[in-house]
Scaffold this motif. Structure first.
Motif, short mmCIF file in Angstrom:
data_model
loop_
_atom_site.label_atom_id
_atom_site.label_comp_id
_atom_site.label_asym_id
_atom_site.label_seq_id
_atom_site.Cartn_x
_atom_site.Cartn_y
_atom_site.Cartn_z
N ARG A 1 0.86 -1.20 0.00
CA ARG A 1 0.00 0.00 0.00
C ARG A 1 0.88 1.23 0.00
NH1 ARG A 1 -2.77 3.22 3.81
NH2 ARG A 1 -2.13 1.92 5.56
N ASP A 2 0.94 1.90 -1.13
CA ASP A 2 1.80 3.06 -1.28
C ASP A 2 1.19 4.28 -0.61
OD1 ASP A 2 4.28 3.74 -2.20
OD2 ASP A 2 3.74 3.87 -4.31
N GLY A 3 2.05 5.25 -0.28
CA GLY A 3 1.58 6.51 0.27
C GLY A 3 1.16 6.43 1.72
N GLN A 4 2.06 5.94 2.60
CA GLN A 4 1.75 5.81 4.03
C GLN A 4 2.52 6.84 4.85
OE1 GLN A 4 1.15 1.88 5.79
NE2 GLN A 4 1.84 0.96 3.86
N THR A 5 1.94 7.22 5.98
CA THR A 5 2.58 8.14 6.90
C THR A 5 3.52 7.38 7.84
OG1 THR A 5 0.86 7.93 8.58
CG2 THR A 5 0.53 9.61 6.87
N LEU A 6 4.34 8.14 8.58
CA LEU A 6 5.23 7.52 9.55
C LEU A 6 4.44 6.75 10.60
CD1 LEU A 6 7.99 7.09 10.92
CD2 LEU A 6 7.71 9.35 11.99
N SER A 7 3.34 7.30 11.06
CA SER A 7 2.53 6.61 12.07
C SER A 7 2.03 5.27 11.56
CB SER A 7 1.34 7.49 12.47
OG SER A 7 1.78 8.69 13.08
N GLN A 8 1.64 5.21 10.32
CA GLN A 8 1.17 3.95 9.75
C GLN A 8 2.31 2.95 9.60
OE1 GLN A 8 -0.52 5.88 6.28
NE2 GLN A 8 -2.60 5.34 6.91
N LEU A 9 3.48 3.43 9.20
CA LEU A 9 4.61 2.54 8.94
C LEU A 9 5.26 2.03 10.22
CD1 LEU A 9 6.24 4.48 5.96
CD2 LEU A 9 5.14 2.24 5.84
N LYS B 1 4.66 15.99 1.14
CA LYS B 1 3.92 16.57 2.26
C LYS B 1 2.56 17.04 1.78
CE LYS B 1 5.39 18.43 5.84
NZ LYS B 1 5.84 19.33 6.90
N VAL B 2 1.54 16.66 2.50
CA VAL B 2 0.18 17.11 2.24
C VAL B 2 -0.34 17.68 3.55
CG1 VAL B 2 -2.13 16.49 1.49
CG2 VAL B 2 -0.15 15.34 0.48
N ARG C 1 -0.04 18.80 7.06
CA ARG C 1 0.94 18.49 8.10
C ARG C 1 1.45 17.06 8.00
NH1 ARG C 1 -1.45 20.49 13.76
NH2 ARG C 1 0.69 19.94 14.36
N GLU C 2 0.88 16.28 7.11
CA GLU C 2 1.26 14.88 6.98
C GLU C 2 2.33 14.70 5.91
OE1 GLU C 2 0.49 12.50 8.83
OE2 GLU C 2 -1.54 12.70 9.63
N LYS C 3 3.24 13.76 6.16
CA LYS C 3 4.28 13.39 5.20
C LYS C 3 4.02 11.96 4.75
CE LYS C 3 9.33 13.23 4.74
NZ LYS C 3 10.63 13.42 5.45
N PHE C 4 3.81 11.78 3.46
CA PHE C 4 3.49 10.46 2.92
C PHE C 4 4.71 9.87 2.22
CE2 PHE C 4 -0.51 12.59 3.44
CZ PHE C 4 -1.38 11.60 3.86
N HIS C 5 4.90 8.56 2.40
CA HIS C 5 6.04 7.86 1.84
C HIS C 5 5.59 6.96 0.70
CE1 HIS C 5 7.07 8.97 5.98
NE2 HIS C 5 8.34 8.95 5.59
N TYR C 6 6.40 6.95 -0.38
CA TYR C 6 6.07 6.18 -1.57
C TYR C 6 7.26 5.31 -1.99
CZ TYR C 6 2.30 9.61 -2.00
OH TYR C 6 1.21 10.41 -1.77
N LEU C 7 6.95 4.12 -2.43
CA LEU C 7 7.97 3.23 -2.97
C LEU C 7 8.44 3.77 -4.32
CD1 LEU C 7 9.46 0.46 -2.83
CD2 LEU C 7 7.51 -0.49 -4.06
N ASN C 8 9.75 3.90 -4.48
CA ASN C 8 10.33 4.32 -5.75
C ASN C 8 11.13 3.16 -6.33
OD1 ASN C 8 11.19 5.92 -7.92
ND2 ASN C 8 13.05 6.50 -6.85
N PRO C 9 10.60 2.42 -7.31
CA PRO C 9 11.29 1.23 -7.81
C PRO C 9 12.41 1.52 -8.79
CG PRO C 9 9.21 1.52 -8.96
CD PRO C 9 9.27 2.60 -7.92
N MET C 10 12.60 2.78 -9.19
CA MET C 10 13.56 3.07 -10.24
C MET C 10 14.99 2.63 -9.92
SD MET C 10 12.22 3.94 -12.97
CE MET C 10 13.84 4.10 -13.68
N PRO C 11 15.54 2.86 -8.70
CA PRO C 11 16.91 2.40 -8.45
C PRO C 11 17.05 0.89 -8.61
CG PRO C 11 16.26 4.01 -6.80
CD PRO C 11 15.02 3.67 -7.57
N ILE C 12 16.06 0.13 -8.15
CA ILE C 12 16.13 -1.32 -8.30
C ILE C 12 16.03 -1.69 -9.78
CG2 ILE C 12 15.03 -3.52 -7.72
CD1 ILE C 12 14.10 -2.27 -5.13
N GLN C 13 15.16 -0.99 -10.51
CA GLN C 13 15.03 -1.25 -11.94
C GLN C 13 16.35 -1.00 -12.66
OE1 GLN C 13 12.26 -2.38 -13.66
NE2 GLN C 13 13.55 -2.47 -15.49
#
Length: 253
Positions: free
Chosen positions: A25-33, A61-62, A64-76
């Motif tokens: 699930r992409d786009g999670q906050t620190l609290s969720q992770l 940042k949206v 006050r929340e900071k959302f984290h996303y998986l970036n697959p490009m380096p692995i690719q």
């Protein structure tokens, strides 16, 4: 980003677990992770920072929340260098990204984000994104055509004239940003009316450019979605290779 930094970031099981969570699930906050881990909030933050420094995670940042996303490009890119030249054509993809979420409005769908660094200038990168003689070398052989102004139509067409995808330029600021609606046409009208929005953002960083691609409104229930995400990894890898070497990316043989 160099391969050693990526491998070091992947060496820790907690960081791999964080990537697995974003894979699901992409786009999670620190609290969720941080919820599943028996460690301090600061510890999870440190692991996320290492992943971000390696380019494996991006943030937005949206409010006050900071959302984290998986970036697959380096692995690719590591895959393209070390694996794909030995692999068979049907083993090119590392994994199928899956998103699990509820709701039907486009704003509720996760925004798929990929980032990569390309040794080029903003002007040269902009040309590669917007000129057909470039796109046919990395965008599945299609020619990009548009008046490149707000409200203008665009399309990517194969050599035989058949449209692969089309849409409208929603916002444009050369050579920094372009926002466009996105209508896939390669699978026929029955699945080709899924509307989403693609954003390219170019940021100069010394002698390289950071390219951020955001694809908003992808419905995980649509059969085209997984293929689109895989396709972006191949397109952006090809774009980087073309600009840095002058040759199209060869993924097989």
């Amino acid at each position: 980003m160099d391969a050693e930094t990526i491998f070091k970031a992947l060496a820790d099981e907690h960081r791999r677990a964080l990537l697995d969570m974003l894979f699901e699930r992409d786009g999670q906050t620190l609290s969720q992770l941080e919820a599943p881990f028996a460690m301090t909030r600061f510890g999870v933050m440190k692991h996320l920072q290492i992943l971000e420094d390696a380019g494996l995670v991006t943030t937005r940042k949206v409010g006050r929340e900071k959302f984290h996303y998986l970036n697959p490009m380096p692995i690719q890119l590591v895959y393209d260098r070390w694996v794909s030249k030995y692999a068979q054509p049907f083993t090119q993809q590392l994994a199928e990204l899956k998103h699990v979420l509820e709701g039907e409005s486009m704003s509720q769908y996760p925004t798929h984000i990929q980032q990569l660094y390309i040794k080029t200038t903003p002007e040269r990168l902009w040309q590669a994104l917007t000129q057909g003689e470039f796109t046919r070398q990395y965008y599945f052989g299609t020619h990009f055509d548009s008046a490149l102004q707000p409200g203008a139509a665009y399309r990517y067409a194969y050599a035989n004239g058949v449209t692969m995808l089309e849409g409208e330029i929603l916002e444009i600021d050369p050579p920094r940003k372009m926002v466009m609606s996105f209508y896939p046409r390669w699978s026929g009208e029955e699945t080709g009316n899924q509307r989403s929005v693609v954003t390219y953002e170019i940021e100069p960083k010394g002698d390289v450019c950071k390219l951020t691609l955001s694809h908003a409104g992808l419905d995980p229930a649509q059969p085209l979605t997984a293929g689109m995400i895989d396709g972006w990894a191949e397109i952006l890898s090809g774009l980087k290779t073309l600009l840095e070497t002058g040759d199209p990316l060869r993924t097989t043989g």
